[in-house]
Design a protein around this motif. Structure first.
Motif, PDB file in Angstrom:
ATOM      1  N   SER A  13       0.833  -1.196   0.000  1.00  0.00           N
ATOM      2  CA  SER A  13       0.000   0.000   0.000  1.00  0.00           C
ATOM      3  C   SER A  13       0.870   1.248   0.000  1.00  0.00           C
ATOM      4  O   SER A  13       2.039   1.206   0.381  1.00  0.00           O
ATOM      5  CB  SER A  13      -0.903   0.035   1.246  1.00  0.00           C
ATOM      6  N   LYS A  14       0.274   2.355  -0.455  1.00  0.00           N
ATOM      7  CA  LYS A  14       0.898   3.664  -0.289  1.00  0.00           C
ATOM      8  C   LYS A  14      -0.020   4.512   0.571  1.00  0.00           C
ATOM      9  O   LYS A  14      -1.239   4.453   0.447  1.00  0.00           O
ATOM     10  CB  LYS A  14       1.157   4.343  -1.636  1.00  0.00           C
ATOM     11  N   CYS A  15       0.594   5.302   1.446  1.00  0.00           N
ATOM     12  CA  CYS A  15      -0.169   6.010   2.467  1.00  0.00           C
ATOM     13  C   CYS A  15       0.500   7.351   2.748  1.00  0.00           C
ATOM     14  O   CYS A  15       1.718   7.405   2.956  1.00  0.00           O
ATOM     15  CB  CYS A  15      -0.180   5.144   3.734  1.00  0.00           C
ATOM     16  N   LEU A  17       1.164  10.154   5.336  1.00  0.00           N
ATOM     17  CA  LEU A  17       1.188  10.267   6.791  1.00  0.00           C
ATOM     18  C   LEU A  17       1.270  11.735   7.182  1.00  0.00           C
ATOM     19  O   LEU A  17       2.071  12.499   6.633  1.00  0.00           O
ATOM     20  CB  LEU A  17       2.377   9.507   7.375  1.00  0.00           C
ATOM     21  N   LYS A  58      -5.047   6.023   0.862  1.00  0.00           N
ATOM     22  CA  LYS A  58      -5.032   5.833   2.307  1.00  0.00           C
ATOM     23  C   LYS A  58      -4.275   6.968   2.983  1.00  0.00           C
ATOM     24  O   LYS A  58      -3.395   7.584   2.375  1.00  0.00           O
ATOM     25  CB  LYS A  58      -4.366   4.505   2.671  1.00  0.00           C
ATOM     26  N   ALA A  60      -2.920   8.341   7.210  1.00  0.00           N
ATOM     27  CA  ALA A  60      -2.875   8.118   8.655  1.00  0.00           C
ATOM     28  C   ALA A  60      -2.360   9.384   9.315  1.00  0.00           C
ATOM     29  O   ALA A  60      -1.477  10.065   8.790  1.00  0.00           O
ATOM     30  CB  ALA A  60      -1.987   6.928   9.018  1.00  0.00           C
ATOM     31  N   PHE A  76      -6.237   5.847  11.210  1.00  0.00           N
ATOM     32  CA  PHE A  76      -6.215   5.430   9.807  1.00  0.00           C
ATOM     33  C   PHE A  76      -7.445   5.935   9.070  1.00  0.00           C
ATOM     34  O   PHE A  76      -8.562   5.882   9.595  1.00  0.00           O
ATOM     35  CB  PHE A  76      -6.145   3.903   9.707  1.00  0.00           C
ATOM     36  N   GLN A  78      -9.374   5.587   5.283  1.00  0.00           N
ATOM     37  CA  GLN A  78      -9.529   5.059   3.926  1.00  0.00           C
ATOM     38  C   GLN A  78     -10.331   6.104   3.159  1.00  0.00           C
ATOM     39  O   GLN A  78     -11.538   6.253   3.348  1.00  0.00           O
ATOM     40  CB  GLN A  78     -10.264   3.726   3.942  1.00  0.00           C
ATOM     41  N   CYS A  92      -5.256  -0.609   9.067  1.00  0.00           N
ATOM     42  CA  CYS A  92      -4.488  -1.069   7.911  1.00  0.00           C
ATOM     43  C   CYS A  92      -3.091  -1.443   8.369  1.00  0.00           C
ATOM     44  O   CYS A  92      -2.315  -0.589   8.799  1.00  0.00           O
ATOM     45  CB  CYS A  92      -4.419   0.015   6.836  1.00  0.00           C
ATOM     46  N   ASN A  94      -0.610  -2.602   6.479  1.00  0.00           N
ATOM     47  CA  ASN A  94       0.428  -2.111   5.584  1.00  0.00           C
ATOM     48  C   ASN A  94       0.790  -0.668   5.912  1.00  0.00           C
ATOM     49  O   ASN A  94       1.971  -0.296   5.927  1.00  0.00           O
ATOM     50  CB  ASN A  94      -0.027  -2.234   4.123  1.00  0.00           C
ATOM     51  N   CYS A  95      -0.214   0.161   6.196  1.00  0.00           N
ATOM     52  CA  CYS A  95       0.087   1.542   6.587  1.00  0.00           C
ATOM     53  C   CYS A  95       0.791   1.579   7.941  1.00  0.00           C
ATOM     54  O   CYS A  95       1.664   2.425   8.170  1.00  0.00           O
ATOM     55  CB  CYS A  95      -1.179   2.380   6.622  1.00  0.00           C
TER      56      CYS A  95
END
Length: 377
Positions: A13-15, A17, A58, A60, A76, A78, A92, A94-95
């Protein structure tokens, strides 16, 4: 206005922050900010930083935690694609992998030798996770060689552990009290399903009971989305997951319970063109993320699958040929993901670990349209 943010890759995933000090504390205002920043009212998120897929839309919000024994909290988000809204009810993994690396890189957690432990609390669900970040030589690394199924790109190794994952949302590993049961959904069924709450609430469908294998291609899985959504909506009230204000018969959102197919291992080819033999893994898994096939498997779903594998007669243990032990190898579209259960007592794992990779991609200033302006509409 502009908002400082860091883009990370966590697993598959890409997130983006955000430090809590840079974004609104009020949830409604934060939602407006994220939708505007991501271009979340647009189905392709063109005029924003969203990636227009569930695994790349995504966010956070990270802060120092006031909780004793916890280093950082993260909320988190979405961000909906074309919906102009944000889903807040899930976590999540992955995040969280990216949050662990971010916390070390930004000095929120001091480096402790070759491995640095970051204890994180997901404030959406209350889940507590540990990330063990590779800090070999006592320094932060921006690149690494650890890979995960779904990408050939390397990243910084992060071992991600979910602590006491069972019943985090509903209070019970098995919210209905049964390891498996029949579920009728429209013209599909009766389906054999396991409803499990570990890592996240998940409803797992025995693929054979639906006339599927559990090893379908991603292209084929797109055709399975409508009836799997119906399974999710049918299972939600049975698991005690009706959203506030909803009544039996009304549809819940599309974040939880997570839903997917489980089947026995068969030979298949990954999305990267790699051949996988049936003997290389224990069960086939095809999950949805929101309303799309997951390109691999969400880590919270992986935790639920591993916990279900410990239970006699669950959909997972049946597909695996019997209850699983410490390790469960998941055959996903991207390849094999191994999940480890430890400190198991009375069928409940106190720790579930997945080896992941993360990388900091960019530090940026996101220019966010003022909410209510024509650009933000």
């Amino acid at each position: 206005m502009h908002t400082p943010a860091t883009l990370v890759r966590g697993g598959t995933s890409k997130c983006w922050l955000f430090n809590q000090v840079h974004v609104p504390a009020d949830r409604a205002e934060l939602e407006k900010t994220l939708v505007a920043a991501y271009g979340g009212g647009d189905p392709v998120e063109l005029d924003g930083v969203g990636g227009a897929t569930p695994t790349t839309s995504k966010a956070a919000v990270v802060s120092a935690s006031p909780e004793p024994g916890v280093d950082v909290d993260y909320l988190f988000a979405q961000v909906g694609i074309g919906t102009g809204s944000v889903e807040w009810t899930s976590n999540c993994g992955n995040c969280a992998t990216g949050v662990a690396l971010y916390a070390v890189a930004k000095g929120m957690v001091p480096i402790t030798g070759d491995r640095t432990r970051v204890v994180m609390r997901n404030t959406n669900t209350g889940a507590v996770l540990e990330g063990r970040v590779d800090t070999t030589g006592g320094v932060v690394h921006h690149f690494g060689r650890q890979t995960v199924p779904g990408t050939r790109a390397g990243g910084v190794a992060v071992g991600l552990t979910f602590r006491e994952p069972a019943g985090g949302t509903t209070g019970l590993l098995l919210p209905t009290g049964r390891a498996a049961e029949e579920l009728r959904v429209g013209t599909v069924g009766p389906l054999r399903v396991s409803m499990v709450d570990a890592g996240a609430p998940v409803v797992l469908v025995d693929a054979g009971s639906a006339g599927r294998t559990g090893a379908e291609t991603l292209e084929r899985m797109h055709a399975e989305v409508p009836w799997l959504r119906a399974v999710r909506h049918a299972a939600a009230p049975l698991m005690g997951l009706l959203e506030p204000g909803l009544h039996p018969g009304e549809e819940t959102g599309d974040a939880v319970p997570k839903v997917g197919l489980v089947g026995p291992p068969v030979p298949y080819t990954t999305t990267l063109g790699e051949r996988v033999a049936a003997g290389d893994y224990d069960i086939s898994v095809r999950m949805l993320t929101m309303n799309a096939p997951h390109p691999a498997v969400g880590l919270t779903s992986a935790v639920a699958l591993a916990a279900a594998g410990l239970l006699e007669d669950s959909v997972v243990s049946r597909a695996a040929g019997g209850p699983t032990d410490e390790w469960l190898r998941l055959g996903t579209p991207a390849g094999v993901v191994a999940v480890r259960c430890t400190d198991v007592a009375d069928g409940l794992p106190r720790r579930v670990t997945v080896q992941r990779a993360a990388r900091l991609l960019a530090d940026a200033r996101i220019y966010v349209p003022e909410t209510g302006s024509p650009q933000a509409a």
